[in-house]
Write a protein that holds these residues in place. Structure first.
Motif, PDB file in Angstrom:
ATOM      1  N   GLY A  82       0.818  -1.218   0.000  1.00 12.94           N
ATOM      2  CA  GLY A  82       0.000   0.000   0.000  1.00 12.94           C
ATOM      3  C   GLY A  82       0.844   1.256   0.000  1.00 12.94           C
ATOM      4  N   GLU A  83       1.915   1.268   0.794  1.00 16.84           N
ATOM      5  CA  GLU A  83       2.793   2.435   0.826  1.00 16.84           C
ATOM      6  C   GLU A  83       3.500   2.630  -0.504  1.00 16.84           C
ATOM      7  OE1 GLU A  83       5.481   2.319   4.035  1.00 16.84           O
ATOM      8  OE2 GLU A  83       3.933   2.409   5.601  1.00 16.84           O
ATOM      9  N   GLN A  84       3.891   1.545  -1.140  1.00 16.54           N
ATOM     10  CA  GLN A  84       4.538   1.661  -2.450  1.00 16.54           C
ATOM     11  C   GLN A  84       3.592   2.257  -3.483  1.00 16.54           C
ATOM     12  OE1 GLN A  84       7.752   1.154  -2.902  1.00 16.54           O
ATOM     13  NE2 GLN A  84       7.958   0.576  -0.741  1.00 16.54           N
ATOM     14  N   VAL A  85       2.326   1.842  -3.435  1.00 13.96           N
ATOM     15  CA  VAL A  85       1.334   2.394  -4.369  1.00 13.96           C
ATOM     16  C   VAL A  85       1.158   3.890  -4.127  1.00 13.96           C
ATOM     17  CG1 VAL A  85      -1.100   2.357  -5.032  1.00 13.96           C
ATOM     18  CG2 VAL A  85       0.136   0.204  -4.678  1.00 13.96           C
ATOM     19  N   ILE A  86       1.106   4.295  -2.849  1.00 12.86           N
ATOM     20  CA  ILE A  86       0.952   5.716  -2.522  1.00 12.86           C
ATOM     21  C   ILE A  86       2.147   6.511  -3.024  1.00 12.86           C
ATOM     22  CG2 ILE A  86       0.842   7.364  -0.618  1.00 12.86           C
ATOM     23  CD1 ILE A  86      -0.776   5.296   0.938  1.00 12.86           C
ATOM     24  N   LYS A  87       3.357   5.973  -2.850  1.00 12.48           N
ATOM     25  CA  LYS A  87       4.558   6.662  -3.344  1.00 12.48           C
ATOM     26  C   LYS A  87       4.508   6.836  -4.853  1.00 12.48           C
ATOM     27  CE  LYS A  87       7.731   5.177   0.328  1.00 12.48           C
ATOM     28  NZ  LYS A  87       8.969   4.406   0.636  1.00 12.48           N
ATOM     29  N   VAL A  88       4.068   5.797  -5.567  1.00 15.12           N
ATOM     30  CA  VAL A  88       3.990   5.888  -7.028  1.00 15.12           C
ATOM     31  C   VAL A  88       2.962   6.932  -7.447  1.00 15.12           C
ATOM     32  CG1 VAL A  88       3.363   4.626  -9.121  1.00 15.12           C
ATOM     33  CG2 VAL A  88       4.807   3.543  -7.388  1.00 15.12           C
ATOM     34  N   VAL A  89       1.813   6.943  -6.767  1.00 13.10           N
ATOM     35  CA  VAL A  89       0.771   7.928  -7.100  1.00 13.10           C
ATOM     36  C   VAL A  89       1.270   9.347  -6.864  1.00 13.10           C
ATOM     37  CG1 VAL A  89      -1.514   8.785  -6.446  1.00 13.10           C
ATOM     38  CG2 VAL A  89      -1.124   6.324  -6.693  1.00 13.10           C
ATOM     39  N   LEU A  90       1.944   9.575  -5.743  1.00 17.01           N
ATOM     40  CA  LEU A  90       2.471  10.904  -5.455  1.00 17.01           C
ATOM     41  C   LEU A  90       3.554  11.305  -6.453  1.00 17.01           C
ATOM     42  CD1 LEU A  90       2.705  10.750  -1.544  1.00 17.01           C
ATOM     43  CD2 LEU A  90       0.952  11.849  -2.946  1.00 17.01           C
ATOM     44  N   LEU A  91       4.397  10.346  -6.846  1.00 18.99           N
ATOM     45  CA  LEU A  91       5.423  10.636  -7.842  1.00 18.99           C
ATOM     46  C   LEU A  91       4.796  11.007  -9.181  1.00 18.99           C
ATOM     47  CD1 LEU A  91       8.382  10.705  -8.760  1.00 18.99           C
ATOM     48  CD2 LEU A  91       8.210   8.237  -9.205  1.00 18.99           C
ATOM     49  N   VAL A  92       3.761  10.272  -9.576  1.00 19.00           N
ATOM     50  CA  VAL A  92       3.080  10.576 -10.842  1.00 19.00           C
ATOM     51  C   VAL A  92       2.445  11.960 -10.781  1.00 19.00           C
ATOM     52  CG1 VAL A  92       1.150   9.920 -12.324  1.00 19.00           C
ATOM     53  CG2 VAL A  92       2.707   8.167 -11.461  1.00 19.00           C
ATOM     54  N   ALA A  93       1.840  12.294  -9.637  1.00 19.11           N
ATOM     55  CA  ALA A  93       1.222  13.615  -9.495  1.00 19.11           C
ATOM     56  C   ALA A  93       2.249  14.732  -9.628  1.00 19.11           C
ATOM     57  CB  ALA A  93       0.502  13.715  -8.146  1.00 19.11           C
ATOM     58  N   SER A  94       3.410  14.554  -8.999  1.00 15.92           N
ATOM     59  CA  SER A  94       4.452  15.581  -9.112  1.00 15.92           C
ATOM     60  C   SER A  94       4.995  15.668 -10.529  1.00 15.92           C
ATOM     61  CB  SER A  94       5.573  15.282  -8.121  1.00 15.92           C
ATOM     62  OG  SER A  94       6.185  14.033  -8.412  1.00 15.92           O
ATOM     63  N   LEU A  95       5.165  14.520 -11.189  1.00 18.78           N
ATOM     64  CA  LEU A  95       5.666  14.536 -12.560  1.00 18.78           C
ATOM     65  C   LEU A  95       4.665  15.184 -13.510  1.00 18.78           C
ATOM     66  CD1 LEU A  95       7.371  11.027 -12.845  1.00 18.78           C
ATOM     67  CD2 LEU A  95       8.458  13.258 -12.540  1.00 18.78           C
ATOM     68  N   VAL A  96       3.372  14.980 -13.270  1.00 18.72           N
ATOM     69  CA  VAL A  96       2.359  15.624 -14.108  1.00 18.72           C
ATOM     70  C   VAL A  96       2.442  17.143 -13.974  1.00 18.72           C
ATOM     71  CG1 VAL A  96      -0.133  15.986 -14.352  1.00 18.72           C
ATOM     72  CG2 VAL A  96       0.776  13.674 -14.172  1.00 18.72           C
ATOM     73  N   SER A  97       2.663  17.630 -12.745  1.00 18.54           N
ATOM     74  CA  SER A  97       2.795  19.074 -12.539  1.00 18.54           C
ATOM     75  C   SER A  97       4.005  19.618 -13.283  1.00 18.54           C
ATOM     76  CB  SER A  97       2.916  19.377 -11.042  1.00 18.54           C
ATOM     77  OG  SER A  97       1.789  18.902 -10.341  1.00 18.54           O
ATOM     78  N   VAL A  98       5.136  18.917 -13.169  1.00 20.77           N
ATOM     79  CA  VAL A  98       6.348  19.365 -13.863  1.00 20.77           C
ATOM     80  C   VAL A  98       6.155  19.299 -15.374  1.00 20.77           C
ATOM     81  CG1 VAL A  98       8.787  18.878 -14.246  1.00 20.77           C
ATOM     82  CG2 VAL A  98       7.829  18.706 -11.944  1.00 20.77           C
ATOM     83  N   ALA A  99       5.550  18.218 -15.847  1.00 19.07           N
ATOM     84  CA  ALA A  99       5.341  18.075 -17.290  1.00 19.07           C
ATOM     85  C   ALA A  99       4.394  19.140 -17.827  1.00 19.07           C
ATOM     86  CB  ALA A  99       4.784  16.676 -17.594  1.00 19.07           C
TER      87      ALA A  99
END
Length: 312
Positions: free
Chosen positions: A24-41
């Protein structure tokens, strides 16, 4: 002394429990990483989409003329490409909005944080934040149908139907919730011990609010104000409806003006052929507005880091 019960299940060693993967924590980390990458992109995509047409624009129009001329009329004959009227109108309307929003927003934040009872705060703050959800086109028609006639009947000097004063005032009212809500959050985060120490020294509630709480929450308040200023500088519909579409290089608040955002809305909704110099003016003005708001946010970030107070 009694030994506390083990947190692990019976028959399971602590080392095995700690080494068990937590998906569950790994999934949350991936979701947060994707959210930050979307903002940067998204930011990179905005820069890329603005860059090429802006370069093509300045390949045909002089940079000196763009930043020094006071004649703006790319869609007229003969065309003029001096952006100063748009920049001055943007700064004037934003300045009026700041004069309105900062005192009223900070006053509301001080009241909600220091004076209001919990029940009153639970009612007033959501009501104040609802103001931020009103469509800006509604603010624009409110400015044109109510605020402008009121100003023309009250003020002693001449005011046109479309004017910068009305546009700036209404933009200021629109960004009050940003200043009030974020500043109130910053003030609420100030430890209670600072207030109690001030009261113990004999300070009044007003003195404590102004001399203790406000300086302690200064970084958050600065961030709120800069965010509100950026929001006001990029406002489109209010200044488009209430401010008019005339790019006048004037400091008369009763005259019609055209901001950078209003020009983008006007030119983007017209029949300008794609790929022409007139069409590329949209991207040149948009790039300048992007740089201005980026500079304001950069200054805000530096101020926040410099004056940030960390409490345990």
């Amino acid at each position: 002394m009694a030994t506390p019960p083990s947190a692990t299940a019976p028959g399971t060693s602590p080392s095995l429990a700690r080494s068990r993967p937590r998906y569950g924590e790994q999934v949350i980390k991936v979701v947060l990483l994707v959210a930050s990458l979307v903002s940067v992109a998204t930011t990179v995509g905005i820069v890329v989409s603005l860059l090429e047409p802006t370069v093509r624009f300045f390949g045909e129009i002089s940079v000196v003329e763009f930043f020094t001329s006071t004649n703006w009329g790319p869609l007229f004959e003969p065309p003029g490409y001096g952006v100063l009227p748009l920049v001055s109108a943007t700064l004037i309307t934003t300045g009026i909005a700041v004069v309105v929003a900062v005192p009223l927003g900070l006053g509301a934040a001080i009241y909600l944080s220091e004076y209001a009872r919990p029940r009153v705060r639970q009612i007033c703050k959501p009501v104040l934040e609802v103001l931020a959800g009103i469509p800006t086109v509604v603010f624009g028609f409110f400015a044109l149908s109510f605020v402008t006639p009121l100003l023309r009947s009250v003020l002693p000097f001449e005011i046109e139907i479309f004017n910068a004063l009305c546009a700036g005032l209404v933009v200021g009212f629109m960004i009050i919730p940003i200043v009030a809500s974020l500043s109130e959050d910053a003030m609420t985060a100030v430890p209670r011990a600072l207030r109690e120490g001030s009261f113990a020294l004999g300070a009044s509630k007003m003195t404590t609010s102004v001399r203790v709480v406000l300086p302690a929450a200064f970084s958050g308040i600065v961030a709120a104000v800069i965010l509100a200023v950026s929001r006001g500088a990029g406002e489109t519909m209010i200044v488009y409806i209430a401010g008019g579409g005339q790019p006048n290089f004037t400091f008369d608040l009763g005259k019609a003006m055209q901001t950078m955002a209003a020009f983008i809305a006007q030119a983007g909704s017209g029949d300008v052929p794609i790929g022409t110099v007139d069409y590329n003016t949209i991207f040149a003005v948009g790039s300048l507005l992007f740089v201005m708001t980026f500079a304001m946010n950069y200054v805000s970030a530096r101020l926040v880091r410099r004056y940030r107070e960390v409490y345990e």
